[in-house]
Design a protein around this motif. Structure first.
Motif, mmCIF file in Angstrom:
data_model
loop_
_atom_site.group_PDB
_atom_site.id
_atom_site.type_symbol
_atom_site.label_atom_id
_atom_site.label_comp_id
_atom_site.label_asym_id
_atom_site.label_seq_id
_atom_site.Cartn_x
_atom_site.Cartn_y
_atom_site.Cartn_z
ATOM 1 N N ASP A 112 58.287 28.890 45.900
ATOM 2 C CA ASP A 112 58.384 30.130 45.815
ATOM 3 C C ASP A 112 57.328 30.658 44.738
ATOM 4 O O ASP A 112 57.558 32.069 44.220
ATOM 5 N N GLN A 113 56.355 29.930 44.731
ATOM 6 C CA GLN A 113 55.189 30.533 43.806
ATOM 7 C C GLN A 113 53.719 30.735 44.676
ATOM 8 O O GLN A 113 53.675 30.091 45.588
ATOM 9 N N SER A 114 52.939 31.627 44.004
ATOM 10 C CA SER A 114 51.662 31.766 44.499
ATOM 11 C C SER A 114 50.447 31.688 43.574
ATOM 12 O O SER A 114 49.366 31.857 44.166
ATOM 13 N N LEU A 115 50.654 31.094 42.562
ATOM 14 C CA LEU A 115 49.491 31.233 41.598
ATOM 15 C C LEU A 115 49.100 29.765 41.867
ATOM 16 O O LEU A 115 49.697 28.593 42.011
ATOM 17 N N VAL A 116 47.768 29.663 41.700
ATOM 18 C CA VAL A 116 47.116 28.480 41.770
ATOM 19 C C VAL A 116 47.493 27.368 40.537
ATOM 20 O O VAL A 116 47.361 27.940 39.384
ATOM 21 N N ARG A 117 48.010 26.520 40.810
ATOM 22 C CA ARG A 117 48.555 25.405 39.888
ATOM 23 C C ARG A 117 47.314 24.800 38.989
ATOM 24 O O ARG A 117 46.338 24.619 39.532
ATOM 25 N N GLY A 118 47.609 24.529 37.809
ATOM 26 C CA GLY A 118 46.510 23.746 37.042
ATOM 27 C C GLY A 118 45.963 22.525 37.351
ATOM 28 O O GLY A 118 44.950 22.133 37.712
ATOM 29 N N ASP A 119 47.060 21.743 38.193
ATOM 30 C CA ASP A 119 46.479 20.379 38.931
ATOM 31 C C ASP A 119 45.686 20.703 40.001
ATOM 32 O O ASP A 119 45.093 19.753 40.486
ATOM 33 N N ILE A 169 43.199 23.300 40.412
ATOM 34 C CA ILE A 169 41.891 23.576 39.906
ATOM 35 C C ILE A 169 40.629 22.881 40.154
ATOM 36 O O ILE A 169 39.722 23.182 40.664
ATOM 37 N N PRO A 170 40.995 21.356 40.010
ATOM 38 C CA PRO A 170 39.761 20.782 40.477
ATOM 39 C C PRO A 170 39.252 20.846 41.898
ATOM 40 O O PRO A 170 38.004 20.745 42.245
ATOM 41 N N THR A 171 40.377 20.946 42.694
ATOM 42 C CA THR A 171 40.057 20.997 44.098
ATOM 43 C C THR A 171 39.614 22.412 44.464
ATOM 44 O O THR A 171 38.492 22.561 45.376
ATOM 45 N N MET A 172 39.751 23.369 43.634
ATOM 46 C CA MET A 172 39.346 24.977 43.959
ATOM 47 C C MET A 172 37.956 24.834 43.629
ATOM 48 O O MET A 172 37.053 25.319 44.247
ATOM 49 N N GLU A 173 37.641 24.254 42.495
ATOM 50 C CA GLU A 173 36.044 23.893 42.037
ATOM 51 C C GLU A 173 35.396 23.093 43.039
ATOM 52 O O GLU A 173 34.194 23.616 43.128
#
Length: 204
Positions: free
Chosen positions: A106-113, A115-119
Motif C-alpha cells: 500500500d505504498q508508492s514511495l521509492v524505498r531506500g533499498d 535507489i541503487p536500481t533507480m540509479e
C-alpha cells in the motif's frame, strides 16, 4: 683433566660432522593432489578428478557478470527463458537493459533499498540519449481494482519523478498503471505479493 675434556669434545664434534656428511638429501615426490603424497595416481582413480582439484569442466556453465550486470559476452538475459522464475525475479517484465523496483504494501514511495536500481536505470537512460522508457506500475491483488489502478499510477509516477530528478528529460518518460491486472506471480503467498508490487521499465 682439562686436556682430556677437550679431547672428548673434539671427538664428539668430529663424529657428528662425519655422520651428517654421510646423509644424503631425501628425495620428495612432487605434490600430485591426491592427498597421499605419492606421485602416482592409483589406476582406479586415473580417469576421475582427484580431491582438491578444480577443473573448468566441473564448474556450471554460467556466464560471468561484470559490475554493471552485463555478461562478458552480452546481457545476462541473453539465452534465458523469459518465462522462467529466475528471469521473472531478475527482470520482472522489464526490458533487460533495466531492472524492476519493488514497493512496500500500500505504498508508492521509492524505498531506500531500491535507489541503487533507480540509479542503474537512470544511468542507462543518461548514457543512451535517444532512448525512451515506459514505466508500468503494478500492485498485488489485495484491494479493489479501482484503488489498485490508482496505486499503480502513483508508483509509476514516483519512479518517473526520480528519473527526472536524476536528469532524464520528462519527454523521454511515459507511465501506465496495470494495477492488479497483470500479476507476474499468480499465487497468494507473501512472496508472490511482494514480487507483484513492482514498477517495470520498458525500453521504447
Amino acid at each position: 683433566m682439562f686436556t682430556h675434556t677437550r679431547f672428548v669434545v673434539a671427538a664428539c664434534v668430529t663424529s657428528s660432522l662425519l655422520f651428517l656428511a654421510g646423509c644424503s638429501p631425501k628425495q620428495v615426490a612432487p605434490y600430485s593432489g591426491n592427498g597421499n603424497g605419492s606421485s602416482q595416481v592409483p589406476p582406479q582413480e586415473s580417469t576421475q578428478p582427484t580431491m582438491g582439484t578444480i577443473t573448468e569442466e566441473m564448474l556450471p556453465a554460467v556466464e560471468s557478470l561484470d559490475a554493471t550486470g552485463e555478461g562478458t559476452s552480452g546481457s545476462f538475459a541473453e539465452g534465458m527463458d523469459q518465462q522462467s522464475e529466475a528471469y521473472k525475479r531478475a527482470y520482472g517484465r522489464s526490458t533487460p537493459n533495466f531492472k524492476p523496483i519493488y514497493f512496500d504494501y500500500d505504498q508508492s514511495l521509492v524505498r531506500g533499498d531500491q535507489i541503487p536500481t533507480m540509479e542503474y536505470n537512470g544511468s542507462y537512460l543518461r548514457d543512451t540519449p535517444g532512448s525512451r522508457v515506459l514505466i508500468e506500475g503494478n500492485t498485488d491483488a489485495r484491494g479493489t481494482n479501482e484503488y489498485n489502478l490508482a496505486l499503480g499510477e502513483r508508483r509509476a509516477a514516483s519512479a518517473k519523478k526520480y528519473l527526472i530528478e536524476f536528469g532524464i528529460e520528462t519527454s523521454r518518460i511515459r507511465t501506465v498503471s496495470y494495477g492488479e491486472e497483470r500479476p507476474l506471480f499468480p499465487g497468494t503467498g507473501k512472496d508472490d505479493y511482494a514480487q507483484n508490487r513492482r514498477d517495470d521499465f520498458i525500453l521504447e
